[in-house]
Design an enzyme around this catalytic site. Structure first.
Site, PDB file in Angstrom:
ATOM      1  N   GLY A  54      -2.082   2.867  -7.425  1.00 28.67           N
ATOM      2  CA  GLY A  54      -1.348   1.877  -8.218  1.00 28.67           C
ATOM      3  C   GLY A  54      -0.546   2.546  -9.314  1.00 28.67           C
ATOM      4  O   GLY A  54       0.630   2.208  -9.549  1.00 28.67           O
ATOM      5  N   SER A 177      -6.545  -1.363   4.503  1.00 26.17           N
ATOM      6  CA  SER A 177      -7.072  -0.060   4.903  1.00 26.17           C
ATOM      7  C   SER A 177      -7.315  -0.035   6.411  1.00 26.17           C
ATOM      8  O   SER A 177      -7.623  -1.069   7.022  1.00 26.17           O
ATOM      9  CB  SER A 177      -8.396   0.204   4.183  1.00 26.17           C
ATOM     10  N   TYR A 206     -16.714  -3.805   2.481  1.00 24.55           N
ATOM     11  CA  TYR A 206     -15.354  -3.294   2.266  1.00 24.55           C
ATOM     12  C   TYR A 206     -14.442  -3.601   3.459  1.00 24.55           C
ATOM     13  O   TYR A 206     -13.329  -4.101   3.293  1.00 24.55           O
ATOM     14  CB  TYR A 206     -15.426  -1.776   2.029  1.00 24.55           C
TER      15      TYR A 206
HETATM   16  N1  NAP Z   1      -8.091   5.953  -1.736  1.00 21.17           N
HETATM   17  C1  NAP Z   1      -8.034   5.737  -0.444  1.00 21.17           C
HETATM   18  O1  NAP Z   1      -8.225   6.632   0.384  1.00 21.17           O
HETATM   19  C2  NAP Z   1      -7.732   4.368   0.091  1.00 21.17           C
HETATM   20  C3  NAP Z   1      -7.696   4.177   1.487  1.00 21.17           C
HETATM   21  C4  NAP Z   1      -7.393   2.929   1.976  1.00 21.17           C
HETATM   22  C5  NAP Z   1      -7.105   1.888   1.116  1.00 21.17           C
HETATM   23  N2  NAP Z   1      -7.159   2.092  -0.231  1.00 21.17           N
HETATM   24  C6  NAP Z   1      -6.884   0.947  -1.112  1.00 21.17           C
HETATM   25  O2  NAP Z   1      -5.964   1.329  -2.109  1.00 21.17           O
HETATM   26  C7  NAP Z   1      -6.112   0.490  -3.251  1.00 21.17           C
HETATM   27  C8  NAP Z   1      -6.082   1.317  -4.520  1.00 21.17           C
HETATM   28  O3  NAP Z   1      -7.230   2.136  -4.572  1.00 21.17           O
HETATM   29  P1  NAP Z   1      -7.248   3.617  -5.150  1.00 21.17           P
HETATM   30  O4  NAP Z   1      -7.681   4.494  -4.047  1.00 21.17           O
HETATM   31  O5  NAP Z   1      -6.012   3.926  -5.888  1.00 21.17           O
HETATM   32  O6  NAP Z   1      -8.512   3.521  -6.136  1.00 21.17           O
HETATM   33  P2  NAP Z   1      -8.660   3.571  -7.730  1.00 21.17           P
HETATM   34  O7  NAP Z   1      -7.969   4.746  -8.286  1.00 21.17           O
HETATM   35  O8  NAP Z   1     -10.115   3.396  -7.982  1.00 21.17           O
HETATM   36  O9  NAP Z   1      -7.875   2.271  -8.194  1.00 21.17           O
HETATM   37  C9  NAP Z   1      -8.402   0.995  -8.053  1.00 21.17           C
HETATM   38  C10 NAP Z   1      -7.833   0.118  -9.136  1.00 21.17           C
HETATM   39  O10 NAP Z   1      -8.371  -1.192  -8.969  1.00 21.17           O
HETATM   40  C11 NAP Z   1      -8.813  -1.640 -10.257  1.00 21.17           C
HETATM   41  N3  NAP Z   1      -9.852  -2.663 -10.171  1.00 21.17           N
HETATM   42  C12 NAP Z   1     -11.088  -2.551  -9.652  1.00 21.17           C
HETATM   43  N4  NAP Z   1     -11.776  -3.684  -9.834  1.00 21.17           N
HETATM   44  C13 NAP Z   1     -10.948  -4.546 -10.484  1.00 21.17           C
HETATM   45  C14 NAP Z   1     -11.081  -5.856 -10.980  1.00 21.17           C
HETATM   46  N5  NAP Z   1     -12.233  -6.538 -10.900  1.00 21.17           N
HETATM   47  N6  NAP Z   1     -10.024  -6.447 -11.585  1.00 21.17           N
HETATM   48  C15 NAP Z   1      -8.864  -5.768 -11.746  1.00 21.17           C
HETATM   49  N7  NAP Z   1      -8.684  -4.502 -11.321  1.00 21.17           N
HETATM   50  C16 NAP Z   1      -9.710  -3.895 -10.702  1.00 21.17           C
HETATM   51  C17 NAP Z   1      -9.325  -0.378 -10.923  1.00 21.17           C
HETATM   52  O11 NAP Z   1      -9.471  -0.589 -12.308  1.00 21.17           O
HETATM   53  P3  NAP Z   1     -10.405   0.392 -13.210  1.00 21.17           P
HETATM   54  O12 NAP Z   1      -9.573   1.605 -13.474  1.00 21.17           O
HETATM   55  O13 NAP Z   1     -10.670  -0.432 -14.430  1.00 21.17           O
HETATM   56  O14 NAP Z   1     -11.631   0.684 -12.410  1.00 21.17           O
HETATM   57  C18 NAP Z   1      -8.218   0.582 -10.555  1.00 21.17           C
HETATM   58  O15 NAP Z   1      -7.112   0.435 -11.408  1.00 21.17           O
HETATM   59  C19 NAP Z   1      -7.419  -0.285  -3.027  1.00 21.17           C
HETATM   60  O16 NAP Z   1      -7.104  -1.593  -2.603  1.00 21.17           O
HETATM   61  C20 NAP Z   1      -8.090   0.469  -1.890  1.00 21.17           C
HETATM   62  O17 NAP Z   1      -8.929  -0.368  -1.110  1.00 21.17           O
HETATM   63  C21 NAP Z   1      -7.464   3.302  -0.772  1.00 21.17           C
END
Ligand code: NAP
Length: 332
Positions: A54, A177, A206
């Site tokens: 993000g 995902s 998930y």
């Molecule tokens: N990383 C991967 O390999 C991967 C693969 C497939 C899909 N994705 C998807 O990509 C998206 C982004 O994930 P990311 O990998 O960038 O992980 P990340 O760095 O952990 O980012 C997740 C974000 O979601 C926020 N969040 C979590 N719970 C929340 C809530 N209750 N209300 C509002 N915001 C909330 C977190 O806030 P905080 O900073 O406060 O925790 C953080 O800003 C997710 O939807 C994930 O499922 C990721």
């Protein structure tokens, strides 16, 4: 006979390992994406824009001149990110707002503020998510993955639809995902026993939440056909972010989480590359009329979808049930 059985087993194992390697390399290979599209005068809203994919997306879109709203549960972190983005891009139009997707009341209040204060919304990126369970359920007693990753975004999008339509052509992007493929059984919409702690207990995990993200995009594209609002979903790849860093609730699935952490750490792509498909979905001009699709690695990848993710009746059913779940919060 024994030798034959051994040979067959070894061949199967080799084929399986090759297949896993192929999938892993598809999801972790470096990506390039270039576009000179600028976004002056446009407004972008990114949930969870303070970290990981993000944040990287926000940085890129801010660099293209758009107003960027970071919708985050942790305002301190969000403000730090906003300052960082302002310093790098020299774009001062970066706003932070509190949104906790764990609580439908918070989602409603947030949407009300957006509708009251924002003149337009051109790109809505439903990105926030959790990969490790922090507790049993959300404020309104839904499974935590389902509630945060899907239902909160469902309500948010619903409440912002008029603004998106008013700003058309506009885009809704759901970050899903490839993990959606792990849902093998048709989702069970059983409400649960009267008075039970968790509502719809079988809509959990998930993978289910990520399947719902794809179905949500598909049904939205159908419902928005007459408008110039497009809706697509995507898999960003296997990305080195903090998504698996939370301490698991009561040690649930600890071993699996540790294995994924190692895999992501050593094989994952950078957050910069993880954001490429999101940016592509948000701005690429070739997608102006493309809706209801699923992307991977900067291209349409519907052939990677599971059978359930293509099920239009399931998408309709999920829409209807989601409306019931959010009934109290639907009035703007
Ligand atoms: N990383 C991967 O390999 C991967 C693969 C497939 C899909 N994705 C998807 O990509 C998206 C982004 O994930 P990311 O990998 O960038 O992980 P990340 O760095 O952990 O980012 C997740 C974000 O979601 C926020 N969040 C979590 N719970 C929340 C809530 N209750 N209300 C509002 N915001 C909330 C977190 O806030 P905080 O900073 O406060 O925790 C953080 O800003 C997710 O939807 C994930 O499922 C990721």
């Amino acid at each position: 006979m024994l030798l034959l059985a051994l040979l067959v087993s070894i061949t199967c194992l080799v084929l399986y390992v090759r297949r896993v390697k192929r999938i892993l390399s598809r999801h972790s290979k470096p990506l390039t994406y270039f576009s000179d599209v600028m976004l002056h005068g446009k407004t972008v809203l990114i949930t969870g824009g303070n970290s990981g994919i993000g944040k990287e997306t926000a940085l890129d879109l801010a660099g293209r001149g758009s107003r960027v709203i970071l919708a985050c549960r942790n305002l301190t972190k969000a403000k730090e990110t906003a300052e960082e983005i302002k310093n790098i891009t020299r774009n001062s139009n970066i706003i932070t707002m509190e949104l906790d997707l764990n609580d439908l009341e918070s989602v409603k209040k947030f949407a009300q503020r957006i509708n009251q204060n924002e003149k337009r919304l051109d790109i809505l990126i439903n990105n926030a998510g959790i990969g490790v369970r922090g507790s049993d359920c959300t404020k309104q007693n839904y499974d935590e993955f389902f509630g945060i990753n899907y239902l909160g975004h469902f309500l948010l999008t619903y409440l912002l639809l008029d603004l998106l339509k008013k700003s058309a052509p506009s885009r809704i992007i759901n970050i899903s995902s490839y993990a959606h493929i792990f849902v093998k059984k048709y989702p069970d919409f059983y409400l649960g026993q009267h008075g039970a702690k968790i509502k719809y207990p079988n809509l959990s995990g998930y993978a289910t939440s990520k399947l719902c993200n794809i179905l949500h995009s598909k049904i939205l594209s159908k419902k928005l056909k007459a408008s110039k609002v497009i809706s697509n979903s995507l898999h960003p790849g296997m990305v080195k972010t903090g998504i698996l860093n939370n301490d698991p609730f009561q040690g649930k699935g600890l071993l699996r989480i540790l294995l994924y952490r190692i895999l992501f750490k050593y094989m994952g792509r950078s957050t910069k590359d993880g954001a490429k498909t999101v940016i592509y979905a948000a701005i690429d001009e070739s997608l102006n009329d493309i809706s209801g699709q699923y992307f991977e690695n900067n291209s349409i990848a519907n052939n990677e979808l599971s059978k359930l993710a293509k099920d239009e009746k399931l998408a309709e059913k999920l829409w209807d049930i989601s409306l019931q779940m959010c009934a109290e919060y639907l009035e703007n």
